[in-house]
Design a protein around this motif. Structure first.
Motif, short mmCIF file in Angstrom:
data_model
loop_
_atom_site.label_atom_id
_atom_site.label_comp_id
_atom_site.label_asym_id
_atom_site.label_seq_id
_atom_site.Cartn_x
_atom_site.Cartn_y
_atom_site.Cartn_z
N LEU A 1 -7.68 1.61 2.55
CA LEU A 1 -6.29 0.78 2.65
C LEU A 1 -5.50 1.20 3.67
O LEU A 1 -4.97 2.48 3.89
N VAL B 1 0.78 -1.10 -0.03
CA VAL B 1 -0.02 0.16 -0.04
C VAL B 1 0.83 1.24 -0.17
O VAL B 1 1.71 1.33 0.89
N ILE C 1 -6.63 -4.29 4.33
CA ILE C 1 -7.80 -3.39 3.26
C ILE C 1 -8.89 -3.95 3.56
O ILE C 1 -9.25 -5.09 4.12
N GLN D 1 -6.04 7.24 1.34
CA GLN D 1 -6.33 5.75 1.77
C GLN D 1 -7.87 5.47 1.77
O GLN D 1 -8.04 4.43 2.04
#
Length: 388
Positions: free
Chosen positions: A265, A242, A271, A248
């Protein structure tokens, strides 16, 4: 007894090639080979070292990065106490920061930093805190004083709250939180003092390598999308993970009647993909002129519920499609971020259209539409590279 002194052996200089100072094969101070002091022509093997010139390739544990004393050791290296050589302790790439040398590992566990958004799983409930697995070497801790409780964010924590601590988070619950501090031993302290943090519901959980690694695994949890688990194969040498410096948390508008889907994320490689729910807006719409503190009170009464909402089949299908798109990116060694995830999602929709133009029956096309492996995965990666 007489002692016989033998004369020294002198090599025949006439058979040696002349010395050229500008020759590429001439010996220099940066040579990686030993000087032949025996005159036998054989040179013992020696571990290659970079000397004053630091390379950019991959080093292995025990390999000498440099023996120049002007460099300082960083993470992933150590100095031999009997010399000035800097030796790698992990397999990774060499990075230079001024005169500091460090080796970034190709595959490693997540290292917490202050301000990181992480997704974690509760693994232990203690008297005043929870222990959270965030894919780090040590378990993170979530104190009771670092969460929102019913009654207001400024309410004092009492012994009654400690007795019913398991009613807020219990073992196995998934939470999204922010790293508040990092202790000296490397463990992190989390907090959920915001409406965008808290318990996770109505979705699917994925785990990818957090530090430039490879391999992905996914499992359906909380009953929001399904039950059981599934895994994806590893990709040795990939560059997945990531991206830390991108957004995110975002809401994606899905196709095929799936509606809006929330994607989180975590920097640690965890996730979460779930159905979009606007709890703050729903709470604030029940009354007029609601203050920020009052809004926190109303929302906090429902954010600790473990009951999943009803999710339409179309939304479940698009959540599964997004999860498989992320797995395709990780298998292809592509870094996971908002742009790559949405690009892979659009590419998967285009692949479905290409498959639908092959003249197959409508029933046959619908049956395997959600399976994004094999030739479909390769086609999605090709379209993703073209979009970038």
């Amino acid at each position: 007894m007489a002692i016989t002194i033998l004369p020294p052996v002198v090599d025949d200089l006439g058979h040696r090639p002349p010395y050229h100072a500008e020759s590429d094969d001439s010996m220099s101070v940066d040579s990686d080979e030993d000087i032949d002091m025996t005159g036998t022509g054989s040179r013992p093997h020696k571990r290659p070292r970079l000397g004053g010139k630091i390379g950019t390739g991959v080093v292995t544990p025990g390999e000498v990065v440099t023996d120049d004393p002007q460099w300082m050791r960083g993470h992933g290296t150590y100095i031999n106490p009997l010399s000035t050589s800097i030796i790698a302790t992990v397999a990774g790439t060499v990075h230079k920061t001024n005169k500091l040398l460090s080796v970034h590992p190709l595959r490693a566990r997540y290292t917490p930093e202050i301000g990181d958004l992480v997704v974690g799983r509760i693994v232990e409930v203690q008297s005043r805190r929870w222990k959270v697995d965030v894919a780090a070497p040590l378990l993170a801790q979530l104190p009771l004083s670092a969460i929102n409780l019913p009654g207001g964010i400024l309410r004092r924590r009492t012994s009654a709250d400690e007795l019913q601590i398991r009613s807020f988070f219990s073992e196995g619950d998934l939470v999204v939180a922010e790293v508040q501090s990092v202790h000296q031993d490397g463990s992190a302290s989390l907090h959920t003092r915001s409406l965008k943090y808290g318990k996770l519901r109505n979705g699917v959980f994925l785990a990818v390598a957090g530090t430039g690694g490879s391999g992905a695994s996914s499992s359906n949890v909380k009953g929001g999308v399904g039950s059981g688990s599934s895994g994806a194969g590893a990709n040795p040498g990939g560059a997945g993970g990531v991206v830390r410096s991108r957004r995110q948390v975002w809401t994606a508008d899905t196709a095929n009647g799936g509606g809006e889907v929330d994607i989180i994320l975590g920097v640690n490689g965890y996730i979460w993909i779930s159905k979009h729910t606007d709890g703050a807006a729903a709470a604030s719409s029940t009354t007029e002129n609601v203050s920020i503190t009052r809004m926190e009170e109303m929302v906090s009464s429902s954010i600790y519920s473990s009951q999943n909402d009803e999710i339409a089949p179309q939304t479940r299908r698009e959540i599964a499609r997004l999860a498989q798109c992320i797995q395709v990116l990780v298998q292809g060694g592509v870094r996971v971020e908002e742009g790559t995830v949405m690009g892979a999602y659009e590419a998967s929709l285009q692949v479905d259209l290409e498959v639908g133009d092959d003249g197959e029956d409508e029933e046959d096309r619908q049956e395997g539409r959600e399976y994004l492996e094999g030739s479909k995965a390769r086609r999605i990666l090709e379209l993703e590279v073209q979009q970038r």
